[in-house]
Design a protein around this motif. Sequence first.
Motif, short mmCIF file in Angstrom:
data_model
loop_
_atom_site.label_atom_id
_atom_site.label_comp_id
_atom_site.label_asym_id
_atom_site.label_seq_id
_atom_site.Cartn_x
_atom_site.Cartn_y
_atom_site.Cartn_z
N PRO A 97 -10.24 4.01 7.97
CA PRO A 97 -10.07 4.24 6.53
C PRO A 97 -11.41 4.25 5.80
N THR A 105 -9.95 3.85 0.41
CA THR A 105 -8.59 3.67 0.93
C THR A 105 -8.31 2.21 1.21
N ARG A 106 -9.29 1.53 1.82
CA ARG A 106 -9.13 0.11 2.12
C ARG A 106 -8.94 -0.70 0.83
#
Length: 91
Positions: free
Chosen positions: A32, A36-37
């Motif tokens: 990711p 996104t994380r």
Amino acid sequence: MIKNTVIALVAVAAFAGAAAPAFAESIFGDNPSEATRDFTSNSIISQLQQRGIDASSVEDWNGLVRAYVTLEDGTQAMQFYTPGSLQRVTL
């Protein structure tokens, strides 16, 4: 505006939660991006807080969600949850 952001995060997290079992090795998926994380972490924290759990951060821990939670007495503890359903797991 914050309320709308939280609602949007929860909606996206609900859809993402349905896909969580497909990548049980990580709550974030394969490779990711940092964005996104961060988004996934914030979504999970929001879901836990809506359930009355005072989570301050979350991370992947061997396919489970490890949450750092402030308890009623003010102490902080780690609690573990299944990805997707966020059901508490006792180890």
